[in-house]
Design a protein around this motif. Sequence first.
Motif, PDB file in Angstrom:
ATOM      1  N   THR A 217       0.673  -1.145  -0.025  1.00 48.52           N
ATOM      2  CA  THR A 217      -0.064  -0.050  -0.121  1.00 48.52           C
ATOM      3  C   THR A 217       1.101   1.247   0.109  1.00 48.52           C
ATOM      4  OG1 THR A 217      -1.729  -1.280   1.105  1.00 48.52           O
ATOM      5  CG2 THR A 217      -1.732   1.432   1.159  1.00 48.52           C
ATOM      6  N   MET A 218       2.118   1.217   0.992  1.00 47.22           N
ATOM      7  CA  MET A 218       2.698   2.583   1.075  1.00 47.22           C
ATOM      8  C   MET A 218       3.343   2.560  -0.414  1.00 47.22           C
ATOM      9  SD  MET A 218       2.415   4.025   3.775  1.00 47.22           S
ATOM     10  CE  MET A 218       3.592   5.002   3.884  1.00 47.22           C
ATOM     11  N   ASN A 219       3.931   1.367  -1.013  1.00 45.03           N
ATOM     12  CA  ASN A 219       4.593   1.502  -2.180  1.00 45.03           C
ATOM     13  C   ASN A 219       3.656   2.118  -3.237  1.00 45.03           C
ATOM     14  OD1 ASN A 219       6.701   1.139  -4.080  1.00 45.03           O
ATOM     15  ND2 ASN A 219       5.994  -0.896  -4.709  1.00 45.03           N
ATOM     16  N   LEU A 220       2.452   1.425  -3.437  1.00 42.71           N
ATOM     17  CA  LEU A 220       1.603   2.302  -4.572  1.00 42.71           C
ATOM     18  C   LEU A 220       1.306   3.769  -4.256  1.00 42.71           C
ATOM     19  CD1 LEU A 220      -0.371   1.768  -6.699  1.00 42.71           C
ATOM     20  CD2 LEU A 220      -2.001   1.428  -4.983  1.00 42.71           C
ATOM     21  N   GLY A 221       0.958   4.066  -2.886  1.00 45.77           N
ATOM     22  CA  GLY A 221       0.908   5.538  -2.804  1.00 45.77           C
ATOM     23  C   GLY A 221       2.074   6.483  -3.046  1.00 45.77           C
ATOM     24  N   ILE A 222       3.274   5.985  -2.859  1.00 53.07           N
ATOM     25  CA  ILE A 222       4.354   6.671  -3.269  1.00 53.07           C
ATOM     26  C   ILE A 222       4.523   6.813  -4.628  1.00 53.07           C
ATOM     27  CG2 ILE A 222       6.975   6.777  -3.290  1.00 53.07           C
ATOM     28  CD1 ILE A 222       6.735   5.318  -0.238  1.00 53.07           C
ATOM     29  N   ARG A 223       4.255   5.839  -5.525  1.00 58.89           N
ATOM     30  CA  ARG A 223       4.189   5.748  -6.853  1.00 58.89           C
ATOM     31  C   ARG A 223       3.370   6.614  -7.528  1.00 58.89           C
ATOM     32  NH1 ARG A 223       9.212   4.192  -8.226  1.00 58.89           N
ATOM     33  NH2 ARG A 223       9.851   2.087  -7.586  1.00 58.89           N
ATOM     34  N   LEU A 224       2.290   6.750  -6.722  1.00 60.52           N
ATOM     35  CA  LEU A 224       1.174   7.774  -7.169  1.00 60.52           C
ATOM     36  C   LEU A 224       1.527   9.375  -6.695  1.00 60.52           C
ATOM     37  CD1 LEU A 224      -2.077   5.643  -6.436  1.00 60.52           C
ATOM     38  CD2 LEU A 224      -0.988   6.129  -8.838  1.00 60.52           C
ATOM     39  N   GLY A 225       2.468   9.349  -6.229  1.00 56.88           N
ATOM     40  CA  GLY A 225       2.878  10.785  -5.809  1.00 56.88           C
ATOM     41  C   GLY A 225       2.595  11.264  -4.401  1.00 56.88           C
ATOM     42  N   LEU A 226       2.086  10.494  -3.529  1.00 56.31           N
ATOM     43  CA  LEU A 226       1.894  10.754  -2.171  1.00 56.31           C
ATOM     44  C   LEU A 226       3.178  10.900  -1.056  1.00 56.31           C
ATOM     45  CD1 LEU A 226      -1.339   8.802  -1.617  1.00 56.31           C
ATOM     46  CD2 LEU A 226      -1.114  11.226  -1.743  1.00 56.31           C
ATOM     47  N   ASP A 227       3.126  11.735  -0.414  1.00 58.17           N
ATOM     48  CA  ASP A 227       4.153  11.664   0.535  1.00 58.17           C
ATOM     49  C   ASP A 227       3.901  10.632   1.541  1.00 58.17           C
ATOM     50  OD1 ASP A 227       6.428  13.573   2.215  1.00 58.17           O
ATOM     51  OD2 ASP A 227       4.795  12.820   3.773  1.00 58.17           O
ATOM     52  N   PRO A 228       5.025   9.883   1.799  1.00 53.53           N
ATOM     53  CA  PRO A 228       4.648   8.566   2.777  1.00 53.53           C
ATOM     54  C   PRO A 228       4.254   8.956   3.911  1.00 53.53           C
ATOM     55  CG  PRO A 228       7.134   8.975   2.094  1.00 53.53           C
ATOM     56  CD  PRO A 228       6.470   9.825   1.315  1.00 53.53           C
ATOM     57  N   LYS A 229       4.726  10.197   4.549  1.00 59.39           N
ATOM     58  CA  LYS A 229       4.179  10.413   6.009  1.00 59.39           C
ATOM     59  C   LYS A 229       2.846  10.758   5.859  1.00 59.39           C
ATOM     60  CE  LYS A 229       8.627  11.983   8.267  1.00 59.39           C
ATOM     61  NZ  LYS A 229       9.397  13.110   9.026  1.00 59.39           N
ATOM     62  N   LEU A 230       2.335  11.625   4.897  1.00 55.25           N
ATOM     63  CA  LEU A 230       0.955  11.991   4.835  1.00 55.25           C
ATOM     64  C   LEU A 230       0.207  11.036   4.603  1.00 55.25           C
ATOM     65  CD1 LEU A 230      -1.121  13.803   4.371  1.00 55.25           C
ATOM     66  CD2 LEU A 230      -0.630  14.196   2.055  1.00 55.25           C
TER      67      LEU A 230
END
Length: 327
Positions: A217-230
């Motif tokens: 989930t974190m990897n997908l979000g990061i790939r979609l441009g989301l800041d990991p902390k957010l």
Amino acid sequence: IYTDFIKLRKFFKKSTKNGLLISIRSMASKTQVGFIGLGNMGNPMAKNLIKHGYPVMVSDVFPESCKELQELGAQILDSPADVADKADRIITMLPSSPNVIDVYTGPNGILKKVKKGSLLIDSSTIDPAVSKEMAVATEKLGAVFMDAPVSGGVGAATSGKLTFMVGGLEEEFNAAKELLSCMGANVVYCGQVGTGQAAKICNNMLLAIGMIGTAETMNLGIRLGLDPKLLAKILNMSSGRCWSSDTYNPVPGVMEGVPAANNYQGGFGTTLMAKDLGLAQNTATNTKTPVPLGSLAHQIYRMMCARGYASKDFSSVFQFLREEEGQ
């Protein structure tokens, strides 16, 4: 008190009102406690016993691991048999089933010199069937064996906030709890010998599945441009929240004080997670219980061990997935 423990226990059972069972060992607080296995978990656990005022005698296959405990006042002994010769309450914390079998029944094992009435508590995570075998062998010598695997990791072991899942004679639970409460915040009686192990391997199977899911989930979000902390903040205030996201996040830079913040050093090793998942898989096969996600998690952690992640914390599955993605 200890020598005629079995006879005395029967006497107290008969003389106790309202079904309340009294353990004679609870009268013997602050007597010597043996501790065998001073790895990442065993070391801080033994330290907490010392902090609570127990005279501790320790033994480990790697003598150098005993030095820190010796500086805190622990007595160092050469073998498990030597520990059993001097202490009638012993805790073991070992990596795997073969290690437990050797420490208890080997040439220099505990059962070579165990005293009648001794209380032996094994906090290793092993096959429930092995726990049952050790209990039978121990009972033949007039002693008591209980399985008490733990959850919480090195952090909880250090802070004394582990969860213990205990299997064994119910009338012995209070005696075991007296010691285990020095090392844990939760001490739960699960039933007969082996049920503690059953609870632990079920917990770790879910933990592995949850960690892989969090890493994906974190990897997908990061790939979609989301800041990991957010993203972690959003997950932890939403329905996706879990221990792997809010307490042990696998992404470097999201949390302090977790292995991901230290190149995945320390914590709970990938090898041990693969071992525990193997125990869950074997048990599921023997009971004809379908565990498709548990089986997949086992395959992933075995692959990690084969690709250089064996000594890293199991949360390094995030890094593993990122590297797989780049190949």
